[in-house]
Design an enzyme around this catalytic site. Sequence first.
Site, PDB file in Angstrom:
ATOM      1  N   ASP A  75     -10.353   0.201  -2.339  1.00 18.63           N
ATOM      2  CA  ASP A  75     -10.667   0.920  -1.109  1.00 18.63           C
ATOM      3  C   ASP A  75      -9.547   0.614  -0.134  1.00 18.63           C
ATOM      4  O   ASP A  75      -9.062  -0.517  -0.079  1.00 18.63           O
ATOM      5  CB  ASP A  75     -12.019   0.496  -0.540  1.00 18.63           C
ATOM      6  CG  ASP A  75     -12.574   1.579   0.385  1.00 18.63           C
ATOM      7  OD1 ASP A  75     -12.610   2.757  -0.029  1.00 18.63           O
ATOM      8  OD2 ASP A  75     -12.934   1.265   1.531  1.00 18.63           O
ATOM      9  N   SER A  76      -9.106   1.639   0.585  1.00 19.42           N
ATOM     10  CA  SER A  76      -7.956   1.418   1.451  1.00 19.42           C
ATOM     11  C   SER A  76      -8.079   2.254   2.707  1.00 19.42           C
ATOM     12  O   SER A  76      -8.918   3.149   2.796  1.00 19.42           O
ATOM     13  CB  SER A  76      -6.667   1.780   0.701  1.00 19.42           C
ATOM     14  OG  SER A  76      -6.683   3.132   0.309  1.00 19.42           O
ATOM     15  N   PHE A 166       1.879  10.326   1.793  1.00 21.92           N
ATOM     16  CA  PHE A 166       0.648  11.089   1.997  1.00 21.92           C
ATOM     17  C   PHE A 166      -0.123  10.502   3.175  1.00 21.92           C
ATOM     18  O   PHE A 166       0.303   9.508   3.781  1.00 21.92           O
ATOM     19  CB  PHE A 166      -0.224  11.057   0.722  1.00 21.92           C
ATOM     20  CG  PHE A 166      -0.780   9.685   0.410  1.00 21.92           C
ATOM     21  CD1 PHE A 166       0.014   8.721  -0.170  1.00 21.92           C
ATOM     22  CD2 PHE A 166      -2.097   9.356   0.732  1.00 21.92           C
ATOM     23  CE1 PHE A 166      -0.483   7.451  -0.439  1.00 21.92           C
ATOM     24  CE2 PHE A 166      -2.604   8.087   0.457  1.00 21.92           C
ATOM     25  CZ  PHE A 166      -1.797   7.138  -0.128  1.00 21.92           C
TER      26      PHE A 166
HETATM   27  P1  IMP Z   1      -9.336   5.716  -0.421  1.00 19.89           P
HETATM   28  O1  IMP Z   1      -9.036   4.281  -0.621  1.00 19.89           O
HETATM   29  O2  IMP Z   1      -8.937   6.570  -1.578  1.00 19.89           O
HETATM   30  O3  IMP Z   1     -10.724   5.954   0.079  1.00 19.89           O
HETATM   31  O4  IMP Z   1      -8.334   6.228   0.731  1.00 19.89           O
HETATM   32  C1  IMP Z   1      -8.561   6.045   2.071  1.00 19.89           C
HETATM   33  C2  IMP Z   1      -7.589   6.813   2.908  1.00 19.89           C
HETATM   34  O5  IMP Z   1      -6.684   5.870   3.489  1.00 19.89           O
HETATM   35  C3  IMP Z   1      -6.701   7.790   2.180  1.00 19.89           C
HETATM   36  O6  IMP Z   1      -7.288   9.035   2.072  1.00 19.89           O
HETATM   37  C4  IMP Z   1      -5.480   7.838   3.096  1.00 19.89           C
HETATM   38  O7  IMP Z   1      -5.635   8.716   4.128  1.00 19.89           O
HETATM   39  C5  IMP Z   1      -5.436   6.468   3.710  1.00 19.89           C
HETATM   40  N1  IMP Z   1      -4.404   5.707   3.050  1.00 19.89           N
HETATM   41  C6  IMP Z   1      -4.577   4.748   2.121  1.00 19.89           C
HETATM   42  N2  IMP Z   1      -3.394   4.293   1.705  1.00 19.89           N
HETATM   43  C7  IMP Z   1      -2.454   4.998   2.388  1.00 19.89           C
HETATM   44  C8  IMP Z   1      -1.029   4.995   2.358  1.00 19.89           C
HETATM   45  O8  IMP Z   1      -0.360   4.259   1.612  1.00 19.89           O
HETATM   46  N3  IMP Z   1      -0.431   5.860   3.177  1.00 19.89           N
HETATM   47  C9  IMP Z   1      -1.104   6.711   3.995  1.00 19.89           C
HETATM   48  N4  IMP Z   1      -2.419   6.776   4.051  1.00 19.89           N
HETATM   49  C10 IMP Z   1      -3.101   5.908   3.250  1.00 19.89           C
END
Ligand code: IMP
Length: 208
Positions: A75-76, A166
Amino acid sequence: MTRRIGAGSLVIATHNAGKLKEIAALLGPHGVNCLSAGSLGLPEPAETGTTFVENALIKARASAQASGIVSLADDSGLSVAALDGRPGVCTADWAERQWFEGKPGRDWYMAMGKVEGLLCEQGPETPRDAWFSCVLALAWPDGETAVYEGRVDGSLTWPPRGKLGFGYDPVFVPTGREVTFAELDPEEKHRISHRADAFAKLVADQFS
Ligand code: IMP
């Protein structure tokens, strides 16, 4: 000592083919055979946590329980100091649009603009510090878990710059650089990113 995945199968708790490919390439050299939750037909749990750790654990545990195989979830997102850590776990939600260019989807320019608007409301002296987080959670079918947290610090710029990357990359300038993540050579970004940090910790703990 942390329990080890060892050589064998690991379910990557994502329905995103790009993420699976990236993670499989990172773990393949360590003898791990990565399977995707999507190809196993596992359901996607609701991400109801209030932190990246909680959400990564929800996804990893759901996958381990449904498949009976040790599972990895991530998760990020972006946290902004002056916004008390927001958007945080809502990072992707801030880009959600009912109708974008004629179809449902995500509008990253809108999301970056929302962050910028909130910072502007606080005045020109507002600190622009921000960080990307990436949490990797491992879960075993018997309930044991391990968590690795990665982070990259930086500051937010406006207007957005660069066409690589992105999400929020065009407004994020990592500490020590003058270019945004979207202007940085992708290999360089992958070396210093929050994801690289989290994976380095996982690999050091699991495979050293
Ligand atoms: P998830 O972990 O796939 O839920 O992603 C969460 C959201 O965090 C993503 O849709 C991105 O918008 C943002 N995000 C996570 N990592 C990055 C990155 O390396 N660059 C830009 N946005 C990020």
